[in-house]
Design a protein around this motif. Structure first.
Motif, PDB file in Angstrom:
ATOM      1  N   HIS A 157       0.864  -1.178   0.000  1.00 16.85           N
ATOM      2  CA  HIS A 157       0.000   0.000   0.000  1.00 16.85           C
ATOM      3  C   HIS A 157       0.903   1.231   0.000  1.00 16.85           C
ATOM      4  O   HIS A 157       2.138   1.112   0.002  1.00 16.85           O
ATOM      5  CB  HIS A 157      -0.942  -0.006   1.211  1.00 16.85           C
ATOM      6  CG  HIS A 157      -0.243  -0.189   2.522  1.00 16.85           C
ATOM      7  ND1 HIS A 157       0.323   0.865   3.223  1.00 16.85           N
ATOM      8  CD2 HIS A 157       0.002  -1.295   3.270  1.00 16.85           C
ATOM      9  CE1 HIS A 157       0.875   0.419   4.326  1.00 16.85           C
ATOM     10  NE2 HIS A 157       0.701  -0.897   4.388  1.00 16.85           N
ATOM     11  N   PHE A 158       0.307   2.400  -0.015  1.00 18.46           N
ATOM     12  CA  PHE A 158       1.090   3.627   0.084  1.00 18.46           C
ATOM     13  C   PHE A 158       1.497   3.819   1.536  1.00 18.46           C
ATOM     14  O   PHE A 158       0.661   3.748   2.437  1.00 18.46           O
ATOM     15  CB  PHE A 158       0.288   4.815  -0.445  1.00 18.46           C
ATOM     16  CG  PHE A 158      -0.020   4.703  -1.915  1.00 18.46           C
ATOM     17  CD1 PHE A 158       0.978   4.873  -2.858  1.00 18.46           C
ATOM     18  CD2 PHE A 158      -1.301   4.410  -2.353  1.00 18.46           C
ATOM     19  CE1 PHE A 158       0.704   4.745  -4.214  1.00 18.46           C
ATOM     20  CE2 PHE A 158      -1.592   4.291  -3.699  1.00 18.46           C
ATOM     21  CZ  PHE A 158      -0.579   4.454  -4.632  1.00 18.46           C
ATOM     22  N   CYS A 159       2.788   4.083   1.773  1.00 17.15           N
ATOM     23  CA  CYS A 159       3.358   3.919   3.108  1.00 17.15           C
ATOM     24  C   CYS A 159       2.811   4.895   4.136  1.00 17.15           C
ATOM     25  O   CYS A 159       2.997   4.696   5.337  1.00 17.15           O
ATOM     26  CB  CYS A 159       4.873   4.011   3.054  1.00 17.15           C
ATOM     27  SG  CYS A 159       5.538   5.657   2.726  1.00 17.15           S
ATOM     28  N   GLY A 160       2.122   5.952   3.729  1.00 16.38           N
ATOM     29  CA  GLY A 160       1.541   6.872   4.689  1.00 16.38           C
ATOM     30  C   GLY A 160       0.042   6.751   4.814  1.00 16.38           C
ATOM     31  O   GLY A 160      -0.591   7.551   5.516  1.00 16.38           O
ATOM     32  N   GLY A 161      -0.544   5.763   4.157  1.00 13.70           N
ATOM     33  CA  GLY A 161      -1.994   5.608   4.163  1.00 13.70           C
ATOM     34  C   GLY A 161      -2.426   4.280   4.748  1.00 13.70           C
ATOM     35  O   GLY A 161      -1.609   3.433   5.114  1.00 13.70           O
ATOM     36  N   ALA A 162      -3.725   4.088   4.807  1.00 14.69           N
ATOM     37  CA  ALA A 162      -4.283   2.851   5.354  1.00 14.69           C
ATOM     38  C   ALA A 162      -4.073   1.695   4.376  1.00 14.69           C
ATOM     39  O   ALA A 162      -4.126   1.881   3.161  1.00 14.69           O
ATOM     40  CB  ALA A 162      -5.776   3.033   5.628  1.00 14.69           C
ATOM     41  N   PRO A 163      -3.806   0.494   4.902  1.00 13.26           N
ATOM     42  CA  PRO A 163      -3.703  -0.677   4.018  1.00 13.26           C
ATOM     43  C   PRO A 163      -4.998  -0.909   3.256  1.00 13.26           C
ATOM     44  O   PRO A 163      -6.077  -0.571   3.730  1.00 13.26           O
ATOM     45  CB  PRO A 163      -3.423  -1.829   4.994  1.00 13.26           C
ATOM     46  CG  PRO A 163      -2.858  -1.170   6.213  1.00 13.26           C
ATOM     47  CD  PRO A 163      -3.555   0.160   6.309  1.00 13.26           C
ATOM     48  N   PHE A 164      -4.883  -1.448   2.067  1.00 11.61           N
ATOM     49  CA  PHE A 164      -6.067  -1.783   1.272  1.00 11.61           C
ATOM     50  C   PHE A 164      -5.772  -3.047   0.480  1.00 11.61           C
ATOM     51  O   PHE A 164      -4.600  -3.445   0.360  1.00 11.61           O
ATOM     52  CB  PHE A 164      -6.467  -0.618   0.353  1.00 11.61           C
ATOM     53  CG  PHE A 164      -5.375  -0.056  -0.517  1.00 11.61           C
ATOM     54  CD1 PHE A 164      -4.864  -0.774  -1.601  1.00 11.61           C
ATOM     55  CD2 PHE A 164      -4.847   1.193  -0.270  1.00 11.61           C
ATOM     56  CE1 PHE A 164      -3.862  -0.273  -2.396  1.00 11.61           C
ATOM     57  CE2 PHE A 164      -3.843   1.715  -1.053  1.00 11.61           C
ATOM     58  CZ  PHE A 164      -3.341   0.981  -2.118  1.00 11.61           C
TER      59      PHE A 164
END
Length: 487
Positions: free
Chosen positions: A232-239
Motif C-alpha cells: 500500500h502507500f506507506c503513509g496511508g491505510a492498508p487496502f
C-alpha cells in the motif's frame, strides 16, 4: 420473433425506443423531451435543451444543463438523480453559458458531441474514430458513452466521459500516468462551489522512483500519501479494505493507473474539493443521503513538510514536531512559538571517515524522494554498506516491506515530510546517518563494531588479557597471605 425480442439486451432496447421516437416525428431536427424511464439514449441530431435530461437505465444518474450554487451560468453535467447536488462531471467547465445564451446539446452525424448557442459552438468533443451509427448513453456507472453501431462492450466506445475526469472519481474511472501511451488523467478541483471551472488543486499519480499519489496546488505539493511499499502507500491505510477496493496497474515498476472496480450495488464517490481535501462519500441505505467515509488530509501531520527539513511529525505527541536525533531547531525562537517551517540542522558535522552511524526510526512515512538512489533488489545490509560508501547519503531504508523487506532506497540532503505512524508495519523503518557521538552508547558501539571490527577486536582481546592477569594476580596474592596467616 418473440424469442428474438427476449434476447435483446437493455442497450438495444433503448436504441430501438429512440429510433421509434424518430419515426414518430416528421421534422428533421427533433427536440427530444428526455426524462421518462425508457428514454435512455440520444441519437444524431436529437437535441437536449434546458429542462430536458437524459437518465440512466436504473435512474441512478441524470444528465442535463444545471446552474451551480448561486451562479446563473449554465453547464452540461452529470449528477445523481436522487441527490442532484452531487455533480460528478461537467462538460463545458472552461466555457460557462450565460443566461442570455439558450444552449442545446446534440450529436452530429460523425459522432461529435456539441454544445451550441445560436451559431456559436460552446463546447465540442470528437474522436479520431468516425462513427457510422452513433448513439449516446448514460450508464448506471455515471459514464457517458458514445457507441458505434450500438456496441455494448467497452471496446466499442468511441468516446466516454470517464476519460475526462473533473473533480470526482467514480468506480470504473481511473487516474492514469502512462508516459508510453501519452495518457494522463487526474482530478482537478472546482474553483468554488459556484464555479466548476478548474481550480487550484490537482490530485494525481506521481512516478518518481517509487509511485505515489500527490495533491498539488499549482506546482507546489500540499499533500502526499507516501511511496508505494509493495502492499500500500506507506503513509496511508492498508487496502483493499471494507470501503475501498483499489485496482492498481503497474508497468515496469511504474504505476500506470489507479481506480476502483465498479459494483452496481455500491454507490460511492471520491471528490477533490475546492480546498484540496480528498473526500470519499458512501450512499446510505435509503439512497437519499451521503455519508462521509474518508477524509484526507486527516491531521496536521499530513500537510506537506509541516515540520520543515529534518523534522518528523507525530500527531500523538503534545508537541507534534520533533527534530531527528543529532539535529536541533534551526530557529529555536520560532520553534518555541510552534512555527516549525524552518526545520532542523545537525548539531555536529558528519565524519565520513569511519565516524558515523545510523539511528533507526521505526514506523514512519518515508521522506519525500527529492534526491535519492533506488535499487529494488538489494538487501538492507547491502543498502547500509552502500550508504556508508557515499558521504552524501543521509539515510537509507527498504522501500518494500513485502517478503521481509527488500530493496535499497537512499536519500541525499535534507529529509522532508517524514511522519510517524501510530499503527505502522514495524518493517517500515528508516535509518538516518548521524555522528557516532550522537547515538546511544550501545547503538554507537554496535555501529563502530560494524564499521571497524578488526581494531576493536584487537583492543578487546588485549584489554581482556590485561584484566584477566590483574584478577588472577590478585587472587594468588590473597591466597598466599591467607596461607601465611594460618601458619
Amino acid at each position: 420473433m418473440k424469442s428474438k425480442l427476449l434476447d435483446l439486451n437493455m442497450a438495444q432496447l433503448c436504441l430501438y425506443t429512440s429510433i421509434l421516437c424518430c419515426l414518430l416525428h416528421s421534422i428533421p431536427f427533433l427536440s427530444l423531451t428526455v426524462g421518462a424511464v425508457d428514454e435512455c439514449s440520444l441519437l444524431p441530431y436529437q437535441t437536449l435543451v434546458i429542462g430536458q435530461t437524459l437518465i440512466s437505465q436504473n435512474q441512478v444518474f441524470e444528465m442535463g444543463f444545471f446552474s451551480p450554487g448561486k451562479s446563473s451560468n449554465r453547464f452540461l453535467g452529470i449528477w445523481y438523480k436522487s441527490t442532484p447536488e452531487a455533480v460528478v462531471w461537467v462538460a463545458n467547465r472552461n466555457h460557462p453559458i450565460t443566461a442570455s445564451q439558450p444552449p442545446l446539446f446534440m450529436i452530429s452525424r460523425n459522432g461529435s458531441l456539441v454544445i451550441s448557442s445560436g451559431k456559436s459552438i460552446i463546447w465540442l468533443a470528437n474522436s479520431s474514430v468516425v462513427a457510422t451509427n452513433p448513439v449516446l448513453q448514460l450508464l448506471d456507472s455515471g459514464n457517458l458513452v458514445l457507441l458505434n453501431n450500438n456496441t455494448s462492450t467497452t471496446e466499442g466506445y468511441i468516446w466516454q466521459s470517464f476519460d475526462y475526469p473533473t473533480d470526482t472519481m467514480l468506480p470504473g474511472m481511473k487516474m492514469v500516468d502512462d508516459v508510453d501511451a501519452g495518457v494522463e488523467r487526474y482530478l482537478t478541483s472546482w474553483r468554488s462551489p459556484d464555479d466548476p471551472s478548474p481550480g487550484e488543486y490537482v490530485h494525481r499519480i506521481q512516478n518518481r522512483g517509487l509511485a505515489e499519489v500527490v495533491t498539488l496546488r499549482g506546482a507546489t505539493k500540499r499533500y502526499r500519501v507516501g511511496q508505494w511499499n509493495g502492499m500500500h502507500f506507506c503513509g496511508g491505510a492498508p487496502f483493499p479494505n471494507s470501503i475501498f477496493k483499489v485496482d492498481l496497474v503497474f508497468k515496469q515498476e511504474r504505476l500506470i493507473s489507479i481506480g476502483e472496480v465498479y459494483e452496481s450495488s455500491l454507490l460511492v464517490r471520491t471528490i477533490l474539493d475546492t480546498s484540496g481535501t480528498i473526500l470519499r462519500h458512501t450512499m446510505n441505505a435509503r439512497k437519499d443521503k451521503w455519508n462521509l467515509a474518508i477524509t484526507f488530509p486527516q491531521e496536521l501531520c499530513d500537510e506537506y513538510g509541516s515540520c520543515g527539513p529534518n523534522g518528523i511529525c507525530r500527531s500523538d505527541r503534545p508537541v507534534r514536531c520533533q527534530c531527528f536525533k543529532g539535529f536541533a531547531p534551526k530557529f529555536q525562537k520560532d520553534w518555541d512559538l510552534q512555527d516549525w517551517s524552518g526545520g532542523c540542522n545537525r548539531t555536529k558535522l558528519l565524519n565520513c571517515d569511519g565516524g558515523d552511524g545510523f539511528q533507526e526510526i521505526r514506523g514512519v512515512k518515508y521522506p519525500d524522494m527529492l534526491r535519492f538512489w533506488l535499487n529494488t533488489t538489494m538487501s538492507l545490509g547491502e543498502c547500509k554498506a552502500e550508504c556508508f560508501k557515499n558521504c552524501s547519503c543521509t539515510a537509507y531504508a527498504n522501500p518494500f516491506i513485502t517478503n521481509g523487506g527488500s530493496g535499497c532506497l537512499m536519500w541525499f540532503g535534507d529529509l522532508i515530510d517524514t511522519k510517524g505512524l501510530s499503527a505502522a508495519d514495524s518493517k517500515q523503518n528508516i535509518y538516518i546517518r548521524v555522528p557516532l557521538s550522537e547515538l546511544d552508547s550501545s547503538r554507537g558501539l554496535e555501529e563502530e563494531v560494524n564499521k571497524r571490527p578488526t581494531k576493536f577486536i584487537l583492543v578487546s582481546i588485549a584489554s581482556g588479557v590485561l584484566v584477566s592477569a590483574i584478577i588472577n594476580g590478585a587472587v594468588l596474592f590473597m591466597s598466599r597471605r591467607k596461607g601465611q596467616g594460618n601458619n
